[in-house]
Design an enzyme around this catalytic site. Structure first.
Site, PDB file in Angstrom:
ATOM      1  N   ASP A 217       5.496   1.756  -7.161  1.00  0.00           N
ATOM      2  CA  ASP A 217       5.502   0.588  -6.283  1.00  0.00           C
ATOM      3  C   ASP A 217       4.546  -0.452  -6.852  1.00  0.00           C
ATOM      4  O   ASP A 217       3.405  -0.127  -7.196  1.00  0.00           O
ATOM      5  CB  ASP A 217       5.070   1.016  -4.868  1.00  0.00           C
ATOM      6  CG  ASP A 217       4.891  -0.169  -3.955  1.00  0.00           C
ATOM      7  OD1 ASP A 217       3.898  -0.184  -3.198  1.00  0.00           O
ATOM      8  OD2 ASP A 217       5.740  -1.078  -3.991  1.00  0.00           O
TER       9      ASP A 217
ATOM     10  N   GLY B  20      -1.008  -3.194   5.536  1.00  0.00           N
ATOM     11  CA  GLY B  20      -0.705  -4.469   6.172  1.00  0.00           C
ATOM     12  C   GLY B  20      -1.754  -5.488   5.773  1.00  0.00           C
ATOM     13  O   GLY B  20      -2.280  -5.462   4.679  1.00  0.00           O
TER      14      GLY B  20
ATOM     15  N   THR C  68       0.813  -1.207   0.000  1.00  0.00           N
ATOM     16  CA  THR C  68       0.000   0.000   0.000  1.00  0.00           C
ATOM     17  C   THR C  68       0.837   1.244   0.000  1.00  0.00           C
ATOM     18  O   THR C  68       2.005   1.223   0.360  1.00  0.00           O
ATOM     19  CB  THR C  68      -0.830  -0.027   1.304  1.00  0.00           C
ATOM     20  OG1 THR C  68      -1.705  -1.113   1.233  1.00  0.00           O
ATOM     21  CG2 THR C  68      -1.591   1.230   1.522  1.00  0.00           C
TER      22      THR C  68
ATOM     23  N   ARG D  60      -5.326  -0.485  -4.148  1.00  0.00           N
ATOM     24  CA  ARG D  60      -5.047  -1.845  -4.639  1.00  0.00           C
ATOM     25  C   ARG D  60      -4.821  -2.785  -3.457  1.00  0.00           C
ATOM     26  O   ARG D  60      -4.027  -2.482  -2.556  1.00  0.00           O
ATOM     27  CB  ARG D  60      -3.802  -1.834  -5.524  1.00  0.00           C
ATOM     28  CG  ARG D  60      -3.351  -3.229  -5.934  1.00  0.00           C
ATOM     29  CD  ARG D  60      -2.097  -3.198  -6.772  1.00  0.00           C
ATOM     30  NE  ARG D  60      -2.365  -2.682  -8.118  1.00  0.00           N
ATOM     31  CZ  ARG D  60      -1.427  -2.578  -9.058  1.00  0.00           C
ATOM     32  NH1 ARG D  60      -0.185  -2.907  -8.790  1.00  0.00           N
ATOM     33  NH2 ARG D  60      -1.729  -2.099 -10.244  1.00  0.00           N
TER      34      ARG D  60
ATOM     35  N   SER E 106       1.172  -1.042  -4.889  1.00  0.00           N
ATOM     36  CA  SER E 106       0.125  -0.009  -4.859  1.00  0.00           C
ATOM     37  C   SER E 106      -0.332   0.250  -6.281  1.00  0.00           C
ATOM     38  O   SER E 106       0.456   0.120  -7.230  1.00  0.00           O
ATOM     39  CB  SER E 106       0.650   1.294  -4.285  1.00  0.00           C
ATOM     40  OG  SER E 106       1.391   1.041  -3.132  1.00  0.00           O
TER      41      SER E 106
ATOM     42  N   ASP F  15      -3.996   4.628  -1.701  1.00  0.00           N
ATOM     43  CA  ASP F  15      -4.271   4.034  -3.022  1.00  0.00           C
ATOM     44  C   ASP F  15      -5.390   3.014  -2.816  1.00  0.00           C
ATOM     45  O   ASP F  15      -5.950   2.914  -1.726  1.00  0.00           O
ATOM     46  CB  ASP F  15      -2.999   3.384  -3.567  1.00  0.00           C
ATOM     47  CG  ASP F  15      -2.683   2.086  -2.851  1.00  0.00           C
ATOM     48  OD1 ASP F  15      -2.659   1.017  -3.501  1.00  0.00           O
ATOM     49  OD2 ASP F  15      -2.504   2.145  -1.617  1.00  0.00           O
TER      50      ASP F  15
ATOM     51  N   SER G 133       4.154  -0.195   1.533  1.00  0.00           N
ATOM     52  CA  SER G 133       5.282  -0.508   0.654  1.00  0.00           C
ATOM     53  C   SER G 133       5.649   0.677  -0.225  1.00  0.00           C
ATOM     54  O   SER G 133       6.775   0.811  -0.673  1.00  0.00           O
ATOM     55  CB  SER G 133       4.954  -1.730  -0.200  1.00  0.00           C
ATOM     56  OG  SER G 133       3.750  -1.503  -0.889  1.00  0.00           O
TER      57      SER G 133
ATOM     58  N   LYS H 286      -9.262   1.961   1.739  1.00  0.00           N
ATOM     59  CA  LYS H 286      -8.274   1.830   2.801  1.00  0.00           C
ATOM     60  C   LYS H 286      -8.393   2.911   3.857  1.00  0.00           C
ATOM     61  O   LYS H 286      -7.661   2.887   4.849  1.00  0.00           O
ATOM     62  CB  LYS H 286      -6.863   1.861   2.210  1.00  0.00           C
ATOM     63  CG  LYS H 286      -6.639   0.721   1.249  1.00  0.00           C
ATOM     64  CD  LYS H 286      -5.226   0.630   0.797  1.00  0.00           C
ATOM     65  CE  LYS H 286      -5.127  -0.370  -0.340  1.00  0.00           C
ATOM     66  NZ  LYS H 286      -3.798  -0.504  -0.876  1.00  0.00           N
TER      67      LYS H 286
END
Lengths: 273, 249
Positions: A205, A86, A40, A58, A208, A56, A168, A72
């Site tokens: 990333d 997480g 994330t 995903r 994400s 984000d 991440s 999220k």
């Protein structure tokens, strides 16, 4: 002998009863089921009127995108929201639980909830589970004492910051914040900066992706901008439409709708009992 | 702990549960509570027995929230009420967490009634000495509801009801004067019913209105005074109208 009527309070905390069995199964070659992680990018920053949170959308299960548009940014209280990175189940469950506890607390005190209350409840819960509840959170809100922004790590440590990133994609987003953040941003500037930071996470990333969600919290008001930006649109159908090649002769056209429309007859015969 | 196993609520030879009936007596001594269901709102009115001068009246809230869309008022032992309300509030949150839906008014009423019944059939405890009036809106259909529970653990839905002191006279008044109302008319009906047994004045009544959009709203003393004045004026006008024709004959 009649049983005691009063309920005994439940013994809380992690139950270690099955750990030996799990170890034995692993040794015998069982593959543990993987859990849904939100690789994330989540961010938060304090601007002149309050707090802006961004995330984000995903959700990944290893190399597979499990949810292309998940939420999220979780509700904790009318004036407090929390981004979660997480394990998706952990962030969802922990924020729902603390949200319920805060509602009860509001009824008991008759006051608006404070961000530090949510912070203390979250960190003590996560510490109790010694990092096994894999939830990394960015908690933000505005209460009577002003705007607050905190990060909470899975083991239960917290930071209080003017701008924060987790997940991440946090390094990609933090790069944007470190170069462009300044105190006293206006609402437009703040939203633009948060969107830029999330976009940086989305494109740089792998964990994400998809869209940008934003939540702006100010004194007495909150704005949840779901899918504020969609920089990854999916095109399913060619815009040109379908056309046959020139040599084909069109004889007849019949269109069958794939979904049947059901006609409901009012006052039909009820089934016999 | 063997001494606390014996039940306190036991049957009498002619089939009465005296402890429950004594609990109902405690309710009858409590302050009057009235509830009226309108088509788009539900109103709760509570008699405020004379507050001592030095007491901070804001700390004595008689009409409480169980959730955003459910509220409760009760007559009887206030300490018992606190315990019951806390359990009900926790149950509302627990329902939301496990079932992902806010509890319906009927569900929470059934829960509270179940609790009250449990304490009439257990060792070492006495029944709760209170009857509650529970109001709220169904979270999805938006239909307003009014329920009543009592120390025996029974519950039922009502269009309008009263409990506590002089509840019989208030209920008679409501049976005579009830009609489908909405908005301010429902508030007026509730206050008129309460005024049958309470000295008039905003100081002696606490009123709260629950609507679908705004949840529970407690009325200010000034607002209540204004409505009471309206009601008195209407009563006076009705009296005058009655007297005028009789004078002519």
């Amino acid at each position: 002998m009649t049983k005691e009527a009063i309920d005994m309070p439940q013994k809380g905390g992690f139950s270690f009863d099955l750990c030996k069995r799990n170890d034995m199964l692993l040794q015998n070659g069982l593959k543990m089921p993987s859990f849904l992680k939100t690789g994330t990018t989540i961010v938060g920053l304090i601007f002149q009127d309050g707090v802006i949170l961004g995330a984000d959308t995903r959700a990944t299960e290893g190399p597979i995108v499990a949810d292309k548009n998940c939420e999220k940014i979780h509700y904790i209280a009318p004036n407090i929201y929390c981004c979660g990175a997480g394990t998706a189940a952990d962030t969802e469950a922990v924020t729902d639980m603390i949200s319920s506890q805060l509602t009860l607390h509001r009824y008991h005190t008759g006051r608006e909830s404070r961000v530090v209350t949510a912070l203390s409840l979250l960190k003590s819960h996560l510490f109790n589970y010694q990092g096994h509840v894999s939830a990394a959170l960015v908690l933000g809100g505005v209460d009577v004492t002003g705007p607050h922004l905190h990060t909470i790590y899975p083991h239960g440590s917290t930071d209080t910051l003017p701008y924060a990133t987790m997940g991440s994609g946090s390094l990609a987003a933090m790069a944007i914040f470190e170069s462009k953040y300044r105190e006293g941003l206006s609402r437009e500037e703040g939203v633009a900066l948060v969107a830029e930071a999330i976009r940086s996470g989305i494109f740089n990333d792998l964990g994400s992706g998809s869209n940008v969600d934003i939540c702006v919290i100010t004194k007495g008001q909150k704005e949840y901008l779901r899918n504020h930006m969609t920089p990854n649109p999916r095109t399913y159908v060619s815009e040109k439409g379908y056309s046959f090649s020139k040599k084909t002769e069109l004889l007849s056209t019949k269109i069958t709708p794939l979904r049947e429309t059901v006609v409901v007859i009012e006052g039909g015969d009820a089934m016999e009992e | 702990m063997a001494r606390y196993d014996r039940a306190i609520t036991v049957f009498s030879p002619d089939g009465h549960l005296f402890q429950v009936e004594y609990a109902l007596e405690a309710v009858r001594k409590g302050n009057a509570v009235v509830g009226v269901r309108g088509s788009d709102n539900v109103v709760l009115g509570v008699e405020k027995k004379s507050t001592p001068k030095l007491q901070d009246s804001r700390s004595v809230r008689k009409i409480v929230n169980l959730d955003d869309h459910i509220a409760l008022a009760c007559a009887g032992l206030k300490a018992d009420a606190r315990v019951l309300v806390n359990k009900a509030r926790i149950e509302c949150q627990s329902h939301k967490l496990t079932v992902e839906d806010p509890a319906s008014v009927e569900y929470i009423t059934r829960y509270i009634a179940g609790l009250q019944q449990k304490y009439t059939q257990s060792g070492g405890v006495r029944p709760f000495g209170l009857s509650t009036l529970i109001i709220g809106f169904d979270p999805y259909s938006g239909v307003p509801a009014l329920y009543q529970t009592d120390p025996s653990g029974t519950f039922s839905a009502w269009k309008a009801n009263a409990t506590g002191r002089n509840s019989n006279s208030i209920r008679e008044f409501l049976e005579k004067n009830y009609k489908e109302t909405s908005g301010q008319e429902t508030v007026k009906l509730a206050i008129r019913a309460l005024l049958e047994v309470v000295e008039s004045g905003g100081k002696n009544i606490e009123v709260a209105v629950m609507t679908r959009e705004h949840g529970l709203r407690q009325l200010e003393e000034a607002e209540i005074d204004a409505i009471v004045a309206e009601i008195e004026a209407e009563k006076a006008a009705a009296e005058a109208a009655k007297k005028a024709p009789s004078k002519e004959t």
